[in-house]
Write a protein that holds these residues in place. Structure first.
Motif, PDB file in Angstrom:
ATOM      1  N   GLN A 199       0.857  -1.183   0.000  1.00  0.00           N
ATOM      2  CA  GLN A 199       0.000   0.000   0.000  1.00  0.00           C
ATOM      3  C   GLN A 199       0.890   1.229   0.000  1.00  0.00           C
ATOM      4  O   GLN A 199       2.099   1.129   0.235  1.00  0.00           O
ATOM      5  CB  GLN A 199      -0.899   0.024   1.239  1.00  0.00           C
ATOM      6  N   TYR A 200       0.309   2.368  -0.288  1.00  0.00           N
ATOM      7  CA  TYR A 200       1.004   3.655  -0.141  1.00  0.00           C
ATOM      8  C   TYR A 200       0.404   4.337   1.083  1.00  0.00           C
ATOM      9  O   TYR A 200      -0.360   3.713   1.840  1.00  0.00           O
ATOM     10  CB  TYR A 200       0.847   4.500  -1.403  1.00  0.00           C
TER      11      TYR A 200
ATOM     12  N   GLY B 229      -3.457   4.111   2.131  1.00  0.00           N
ATOM     13  CA  GLY B 229      -3.980   2.892   2.750  1.00  0.00           C
ATOM     14  C   GLY B 229      -4.891   2.106   1.823  1.00  0.00           C
ATOM     15  O   GLY B 229      -5.426   2.643   0.847  1.00  0.00           O
ATOM     16  N   VAL B 230      -5.070   0.827   2.158  1.00  0.00           N
ATOM     17  CA  VAL B 230      -5.757  -0.101   1.262  1.00  0.00           C
ATOM     18  C   VAL B 230      -7.186   0.350   0.948  1.00  0.00           C
ATOM     19  O   VAL B 230      -7.621   0.335  -0.206  1.00  0.00           O
ATOM     20  CB  VAL B 230      -5.768  -1.528   1.868  1.00  0.00           C
TER      21      VAL B 230
ATOM     22  N   GLU C   1      -7.291   3.435  -1.335  1.00  0.00           N
ATOM     23  CA  GLU C   1      -6.828   3.060  -2.676  1.00  0.00           C
ATOM     24  C   GLU C   1      -7.908   2.257  -3.402  1.00  0.00           C
ATOM     25  O   GLU C   1      -8.198   2.486  -4.584  1.00  0.00           O
ATOM     26  CB  GLU C   1      -5.519   2.256  -2.577  1.00  0.00           C
ATOM     27  N   HIS C   2      -8.524   1.354  -2.678  1.00  0.00           N
ATOM     28  CA  HIS C   2      -9.611   0.536  -3.246  1.00  0.00           C
ATOM     29  C   HIS C   2     -10.752   1.425  -3.739  1.00  0.00           C
ATOM     30  O   HIS C   2     -11.210   1.310  -4.878  1.00  0.00           O
ATOM     31  CB  HIS C   2     -10.106  -0.427  -2.162  1.00  0.00           C
TER      32      HIS C   2
ATOM     33  N   CYS D 156      -1.565   2.664  -6.309  1.00  0.00           N
ATOM     34  CA  CYS D 156      -2.218   1.636  -5.485  1.00  0.00           C
ATOM     35  C   CYS D 156      -1.329   0.415  -5.367  1.00  0.00           C
ATOM     36  O   CYS D 156      -0.602   0.067  -6.302  1.00  0.00           O
ATOM     37  CB  CYS D 156      -3.548   1.224  -6.110  1.00  0.00           C
ATOM     38  N   GLY D 157      -1.411  -0.249  -4.226  1.00  0.00           N
ATOM     39  CA  GLY D 157      -0.532  -1.384  -3.957  1.00  0.00           C
ATOM     40  C   GLY D 157      -1.226  -2.726  -4.079  1.00  0.00           C
ATOM     41  O   GLY D 157      -2.393  -2.831  -4.466  1.00  0.00           O
TER      42      GLY D 157
ATOM     43  N   GLY E 135      -2.288  -4.670  -1.805  1.00  0.00           N
ATOM     44  CA  GLY E 135      -3.421  -4.868  -0.902  1.00  0.00           C
ATOM     45  C   GLY E 135      -4.732  -4.554  -1.597  1.00  0.00           C
ATOM     46  O   GLY E 135      -5.671  -5.354  -1.594  1.00  0.00           O
ATOM     47  N   ALA E 136      -4.791  -3.372  -2.232  1.00  0.00           N
ATOM     48  CA  ALA E 136      -6.006  -2.982  -2.949  1.00  0.00           C
ATOM     49  C   ALA E 136      -6.226  -3.880  -4.167  1.00  0.00           C
ATOM     50  O   ALA E 136      -7.365  -4.199  -4.511  1.00  0.00           O
ATOM     51  CB  ALA E 136      -5.926  -1.521  -3.378  1.00  0.00           C
TER      52      ALA E 136
ATOM     53  N   GLY F 262      -2.305  -1.082   9.341  1.00  0.00           N
ATOM     54  CA  GLY F 262      -3.113  -0.574   8.231  1.00  0.00           C
ATOM     55  C   GLY F 262      -4.563  -0.411   8.658  1.00  0.00           C
ATOM     56  O   GLY F 262      -4.889  -0.474   9.849  1.00  0.00           O
TER      57      GLY F 262
ATOM     58  N   LYS G 254      -5.719  -6.821   5.796  1.00  0.00           N
ATOM     59  CA  LYS G 254      -4.803  -7.898   5.425  1.00  0.00           C
ATOM     60  C   LYS G 254      -4.657  -9.018   6.451  1.00  0.00           C
ATOM     61  O   LYS G 254      -4.346 -10.134   6.083  1.00  0.00           O
ATOM     62  CB  LYS G 254      -3.400  -7.312   5.143  1.00  0.00           C
TER      63      LYS G 254
END
Lengths: 358, 119
Positions: free
Chosen positions: A29-30, A33-34, A37-38, A224-225, A227-228, B32, B59
């Motif tokens: 993630q950046y 956060g997930v 970004e999602h 986006c990383g 996680g997303a 997170g 996660k």
């Protein structure tokens, strides 16, 4: 030691939280956060580095026929510039991988494979092609960016001439030029949104990445990383190798019938699949109780083991936890629970995909 | 009031005989976006170092450990519907309150904890 993509320094500069995934150091993630970004990909546009994906080229006069013998989908009759999804089956009817096949022309196909399987796939594909078909693994030369979301096209139009923007879902243009950088651009993705994937040489990747972020500012683009990427594909119920798919999971048990053409002539694993009556199904579930049922969580019907969670997360857009399950067919209409660290969480079977863009 | 930290990143804000418990800003960043918290039960007797409760991020699920020993006398029910309050203000979003019977000697004050997370 883990490899780095050509964009590693960009990830660090943008505040990416680096983790190891499939042998690569990539941002999970950046700073946003997930969840942010999602939601940005669902509502606006996001940019992903997916350079860890593998790419191989199969070419030659008999390339189409040879390839058709090692994939479950039928690649005959595709047009130049078309993309098709397929499973890459093993002899037992399980999956070596799931792949995208790009028809460059009738004698040349680009195959995009999962990062975690890239070496295995290269060995598998090359060893199952006849001598007169050429095989080349170009994974280490190619970077891949995914520009995803309802505003992806708006951003792409700023940097790419109209004629190079693929019009149809699952089509691509090659020889596209973005500021002089040569790209292959496909209307594909792994998020359930409209969007594009851009393939370019490693040397151009950092410039292309920064250019898209700059041009997308007005559209509130975010990098986006992973996680997303995972929560997006899961909301869209797209299978992931190692979760919904695997060497020991018959491909006719995963709900991907559209990509398995049993009517075509012989292909690897066809006999095994013909002989196998599906025992399990892939279904989607909403977790009714509080908590997340993650992968490998056992699923019960009373005291009977019904199956297992193959992927599970909190679905940011839907706002509740979801899971994909691999359960024995006879349990589809039965009350199911996931055993999460000793707590039973009630599951409710729901239609897939969990989310479909309007 | 004094605030002490455990190496596993929980804090205890001790005032007289009771302590409010939470997790550090460093911990919430590492975890997170939080989406669930399973709060401890009111009345539960906990020993410092025991699992107190767990939190779920997108996660992963993570156990939280009790920084002090004692009895849980209150839980912050607001976190059940809004676990993101921990992400927004980790030092303000207390998880539970404990009637303290023992404070381990190895807890760190804020300066020591800051050095600790710098490694």
């Amino acid at each position: 030691m883990a490899k780095r993509t050509a964009l590693y320094d960009n990830h660090v500069a943008h505040g990416g939280k680096i983790v190891e995934f499939a042998g690569y150091e990539l941002p999970v993630q950046y700073e946003a956060g997930v969840i942010t970004e999602h939601m940005t990909v669902r509502k606006k546009v996001g940019l992903f580095d997916v350079s860890h994906m593998g790419e191989v080229v199969v070419s030659g006069k008999n390339a189409e026929e040879a390839l058709n013998r090692i994939v479950t989908n039928d690649i005959r009759g595709m047009y130049d510039g078309q993309v098709r999804y397929s499973l890459l089956p093993n002899e037992r009817g399980g999956a070596v991988d799931d792949i995208l096949i790009y028809r460059v022309n009738g004698e040349c196909f680009l195959i995009v494979v999962n990062a975690s399987n890239a070496d295995k796939d290269a060995a598998w594909i090359s060893s199952h092609l006849p001598k007169d078909v050429k095989f080349e693994n170009i994974s280490d030369k190619v970077s891949q960016l995914a520009l995803q979301g309802p505003l992806a096209e708006t951003v792409l139009k700023k940097v790419l001439a109209e004629e190079f923007i693929p019009k149809k879902y699952y089509s691509f243009t090659k020889e596209a030029k973005v500021n002089g950088m040569k790209c292959l651009v496909s209307r594909t993705g792994y998020t359930g949104e409209s969007g594009f994937e851009l393939y370019c040489g490693n040397a151009d990747a950092p410039k292309l990445f920064e250019l898209l972020l700059k041009e997308g500012k007005e559209e509130s683009i975010l990098p986006c990383g992973l996680g997303a990427r995972d929560t997006l594909r899961l909301e869209a119920a797209m299978p992931l190798y190692g979760h919904e798919l695997g060497e020991d999971i018959p491909v006719n048990e995963v709900g991907l019938g559209f990509a398995i053409k049993m009517g075509k002539e012989d292909f690897i694993g066809k006999k095994a699949l013909e002989a196998h009556t599906p025992e399990y199904v892939r279904v989607g579930a909403k977790v009714v109780d509080r908590g997340i049922a993650r992968e490998h969580t056992d699923v019960y019907c009373g005291s009977e083991l019904a199956g297992v969670v193959t992927s599970g997360t909190h679905a940011p857009l839907l706002g509740y936890p979801i899971a994909m399950l691999r359960i024995k067919k006879e349990f589809i209409d039965k009350p199911l629970e996931a055993d999460v660290r000793g707590r039973r969480l009630k599951l409710q079977i729901v239609d897939l995909p969990f989310y479909k863009k309007s | 009031m004094k605030i002490l930290f455990r190496e596993s990143h929980e804090w205890a804000a001790i005032e007289g005989k009771t302590a409010k418990i939470g997790i550090s800003d460093h911990a919430q960043k590492e975890l997170g976006d939080l989406v669930f918290i399973n709060l401890p039960e009111v009345g539960a007797e906990v020993k410092a170092g025991d699992v107190l409760c767990d939190v779920e991020s997108v996660k992963a699920v993570s156990d939280l450990y009790a920084p002090v020993s004692g009895k849980v006398i209150k839980v912050n029910e607001e976190l059940e519907s809004s676990p993101e309050l921990i992400n927004q203000d980790a030092m303000g979003a207390w998880i539970c309150e404990i009637e303290v019977t023992d404070v381990p000697a190895d807890l760190m004050d804020e300066a020591a904890y800051k050095d600790f997370i710098k490694g």
